[in-house]
Enzyme design. Structure first.
Site, PDB file in Angstrom:
ATOM      1  N   ASN A  31      42.480  40.127  47.840  1.00 14.51           N
ATOM      2  CA  ASN A  31      41.286  40.660  47.179  1.00 14.51           C
ATOM      3  C   ASN A  31      40.687  41.738  48.082  1.00 14.51           C
ATOM      4  O   ASN A  31      40.116  41.429  49.124  1.00 14.51           O
ATOM      5  CB  ASN A  31      40.297  39.493  46.964  1.00 14.51           C
ATOM      6  CG  ASN A  31      38.914  39.956  46.526  1.00 14.51           C
ATOM      7  OD1 ASN A  31      38.741  41.087  46.074  1.00 14.51           O
ATOM      8  ND2 ASN A  31      37.929  39.067  46.661  1.00 14.51           N
ATOM      9  N   TRP A  32      40.830  42.987  47.673  1.00 14.73           N
ATOM     10  CA  TRP A  32      40.344  44.096  48.512  1.00 14.73           C
ATOM     11  C   TRP A  32      38.831  44.227  48.482  1.00 14.73           C
ATOM     12  O   TRP A  32      38.259  44.977  49.270  1.00 14.73           O
ATOM     13  CB  TRP A  32      40.953  45.430  48.043  1.00 14.73           C
ATOM     14  CG  TRP A  32      42.428  45.573  48.267  1.00 14.73           C
ATOM     15  CD1 TRP A  32      43.308  44.603  48.694  1.00 14.73           C
ATOM     16  CD2 TRP A  32      43.199  46.761  48.081  1.00 14.73           C
ATOM     17  NE1 TRP A  32      44.568  45.119  48.765  1.00 14.73           N
ATOM     18  CE2 TRP A  32      44.536  46.442  48.395  1.00 14.73           C
ATOM     19  CE3 TRP A  32      42.897  48.059  47.670  1.00 14.73           C
ATOM     20  CZ2 TRP A  32      45.566  47.384  48.319  1.00 14.73           C
ATOM     21  CZ3 TRP A  32      43.911  48.995  47.583  1.00 14.73           C
ATOM     22  CH2 TRP A  32      45.243  48.651  47.919  1.00 14.73           C
ATOM     23  N   LYS A  33      38.169  43.549  47.553  1.00 11.16           N
ATOM     24  CA  LYS A  33      36.712  43.714  47.367  1.00 11.16           C
ATOM     25  C   LYS A  33      36.410  45.211  47.171  1.00 11.16           C
ATOM     26  O   LYS A  33      37.260  45.924  46.644  1.00 11.16           O
ATOM     27  CB  LYS A  33      35.939  43.100  48.529  1.00 11.16           C
ATOM     28  CG  LYS A  33      36.415  41.666  48.797  1.00 11.16           C
ATOM     29  CD  LYS A  33      35.527  40.890  49.698  1.00 11.16           C
ATOM     30  CE  LYS A  33      36.127  39.494  49.879  1.00 11.16           C
ATOM     31  NZ  LYS A  33      35.234  38.588  50.579  1.00 11.16           N
ATOM     32  N   HIS A  53      33.916  34.719  41.649  1.00 10.41           N
ATOM     33  CA  HIS A  53      33.929  34.822  43.115  1.00 10.41           C
ATOM     34  C   HIS A  53      32.503  34.595  43.628  1.00 10.41           C
ATOM     35  O   HIS A  53      31.530  35.000  42.986  1.00 10.41           O
ATOM     36  CB  HIS A  53      34.440  36.201  43.538  1.00 10.41           C
ATOM     37  CG  HIS A  53      34.679  36.298  45.009  1.00 10.41           C
ATOM     38  ND1 HIS A  53      33.647  36.491  45.898  1.00 10.41           N
ATOM     39  CD2 HIS A  53      35.808  36.184  45.753  1.00 10.41           C
ATOM     40  CE1 HIS A  53      34.144  36.505  47.129  1.00 10.41           C
ATOM     41  NE2 HIS A  53      35.455  36.317  47.064  1.00 10.41           N
ATOM     42  N   GLU A  91      30.756  36.032  45.726  1.00 10.71           N
ATOM     43  CA  GLU A  91      29.924  37.245  45.838  1.00 10.71           C
ATOM     44  C   GLU A  91      29.371  37.642  44.474  1.00 10.71           C
ATOM     45  O   GLU A  91      28.258  38.153  44.368  1.00 10.71           O
ATOM     46  CB  GLU A  91      30.756  38.377  46.471  1.00 10.71           C
ATOM     47  CG  GLU A  91      30.972  38.126  47.956  1.00 10.71           C
ATOM     48  CD  GLU A  91      32.246  38.700  48.536  1.00 10.71           C
ATOM     49  OE1 GLU A  91      32.868  39.599  47.920  1.00 10.71           O
ATOM     50  OE2 GLU A  91      32.646  38.233  49.632  1.00 10.71           O
ATOM     51  N   GLU A 109      37.075  28.259  47.798  1.00 13.79           N
ATOM     52  CA  GLU A 109      36.640  29.145  48.880  1.00 13.79           C
ATOM     53  C   GLU A 109      35.251  28.718  49.344  1.00 13.79           C
ATOM     54  O   GLU A 109      34.245  29.104  48.737  1.00 13.79           O
ATOM     55  CB  GLU A 109      36.544  30.585  48.379  1.00 13.79           C
ATOM     56  CG  GLU A 109      37.837  31.160  47.863  1.00 13.79           C
ATOM     57  CD  GLU A 109      37.796  32.681  47.863  1.00 13.79           C
ATOM     58  OE1 GLU A 109      38.588  33.284  48.589  1.00 13.79           O
ATOM     59  OE2 GLU A 109      36.953  33.264  47.166  1.00 13.79           O
ATOM     60  N   GLY A 133      34.707  35.731  54.975  1.00 15.93           N
ATOM     61  CA  GLY A 133      34.372  36.898  55.797  1.00 15.93           C
ATOM     62  C   GLY A 133      33.668  36.559  57.101  1.00 15.93           C
ATOM     63  O   GLY A 133      33.130  37.445  57.768  1.00 15.93           O
ATOM     64  N   SER A 154      38.547  33.347  55.237  1.00 18.33           N
ATOM     65  CA  SER A 154      39.035  33.657  56.588  1.00 18.33           C
ATOM     66  C   SER A 154      40.460  33.175  56.840  1.00 18.33           C
ATOM     67  O   SER A 154      40.765  32.712  57.947  1.00 18.33           O
ATOM     68  CB  SER A 154      38.071  33.108  57.646  1.00 18.33           C
ATOM     69  OG  SER A 154      36.819  33.747  57.526  1.00 18.33           O
ATOM     70  N   GLY A 204      40.906  37.891  51.713  1.00 18.40           N
ATOM     71  CA  GLY A 204      40.025  39.051  51.667  1.00 18.40           C
ATOM     72  C   GLY A 204      40.376  40.034  52.767  1.00 18.40           C
ATOM     73  O   GLY A 204      41.350  40.786  52.676  1.00 18.40           O
ATOM     74  N   GLY A 205      39.597  40.009  53.843  1.00 22.05           N
ATOM     75  CA  GLY A 205      39.741  40.976  54.938  1.00 22.05           C
ATOM     76  C   GLY A 205      41.170  41.197  55.405  1.00 22.05           C
ATOM     77  O   GLY A 205      41.599  42.348  55.588  1.00 22.05           O
TER      78      GLY A 205
END
Ligand code: PGA
Length: 249
Positions: free
Chosen positions: A9-11, A96, A98, A168, A174, A212, A233-234
């Site tokens: 997931n590149w966000k 998600h 966020e 998650e 993150g 993470s 993610g990251g």
């Protein structure tokens, strides 16, 4: 058999330049992965076509970070599940944390998005997870099970085949803090038992861990009996890191 999935997931990150660099790098590592593993790229929707072009016939799958709960019409700024399917993407992240926290998405909206995505034959990748306060208060399982139950209340029959759930924990996203493999496994097992109670084919539904995940903790997570892959993610923004993660499955 449960699907094995590693999704990046590149966000709200990326650029045309990153697409070329990253997809090129990821593609070259795919041959090292078992054929049955689904590696999914979830870029900002604007870059879907670019990623698709760059991916060619590599077998990489595509998804979006959010979809509308509506079919079509006067919903400025929204993207419908039909459009996602039309451009050849197969996955839709829904709920998600966020989106829940920063864009006020409710369980009701999330359930409607799941329904609309399933109607258009997308895989609905439902995200659930508790905050640190909820975990400290001993409510993690109640919160997560409530989210799963309310989001999937309308799912039945063959549509279950298109449902994937990502657990998650919000405090792990993150932050560099991961759940321990034991804690993650415990929550996945709880979710699977809940699915059984909901009359879903629990043994066939893939459950992913997210929060993470890094190259050095991925293998341990993926080796847990109820963890069928990861939502990254990251670490999905660097080809090498992402490749080390999907090769760990
Ligand atoms: P992270 O994000 O891997 O950067 O923690 C995971 C996610 O938000 O899906």
């Amino acid at each position: 058999m449960r699907r094995k999935i590693v999704a990046g997931n590149w966000k709200m990150n990326g650029s045309s330049e990153l697409v070329t660099k990253l997809i090129g790098g990821v593609k070259s590592e795919l041959s090292a992965v078992d054929k049955g593993v689904e590696v999914v790229i979830i870029p900002p929707a604007l870059y879907l076509r670019d990623v698709q072009q760059e991916a060619g016939d590599s077998g990489l799958k595509l998804g979006v970070q959010n979809v509308s709960q509506y079919e079509s019409g006067a919903y400025t700024g929204e993207i419908s599940p039909a459009m996602v399917a039309d451009v050849g993407a197969e996955f839709a992240l829904i709920g998600h944390s966020e989106r829940r926290a920063l864009f006020s998405e409710t369980d009701e909206t999330i359930a409607a998005k799941v329904q609309c995505a399933l109607t258009h034959k997308l895989t609905a990748l439902l995200c659930v997870g508790e905050t640190l306060d909820e975990r400290d208060a001993g409510q993690a399982e109640t919160v997560v099970c409530g989210q799963v139950e309310r989001a999937l209340a309308g799912v039945s029959g063959d549509s279950w085949k298109q449902v994937v759930i990502a657990y998650e924990p919000v405090w792990a996203i993150g932050t560099g803090k991961t759940a321990t493999a034991d804690d993650a496994q415990q929550m996945h097992k709880t979710i699977r038992s809940l699915l059984e109670k909901l009359d879903a084919p629990a043994d066939t539904i893939s459950l992913l861990y997210g929060g993470s995940v890094k190259a050095d903790n991925a293998a341990q997570m993926f080796s847990q009996p109820d963890i069928d892959g990861g939502l990254i993610g990251g670490a999905s923004l660097k080809a090498d890191d992402f490749a080390r993660i999907f090769k760990a499955i």
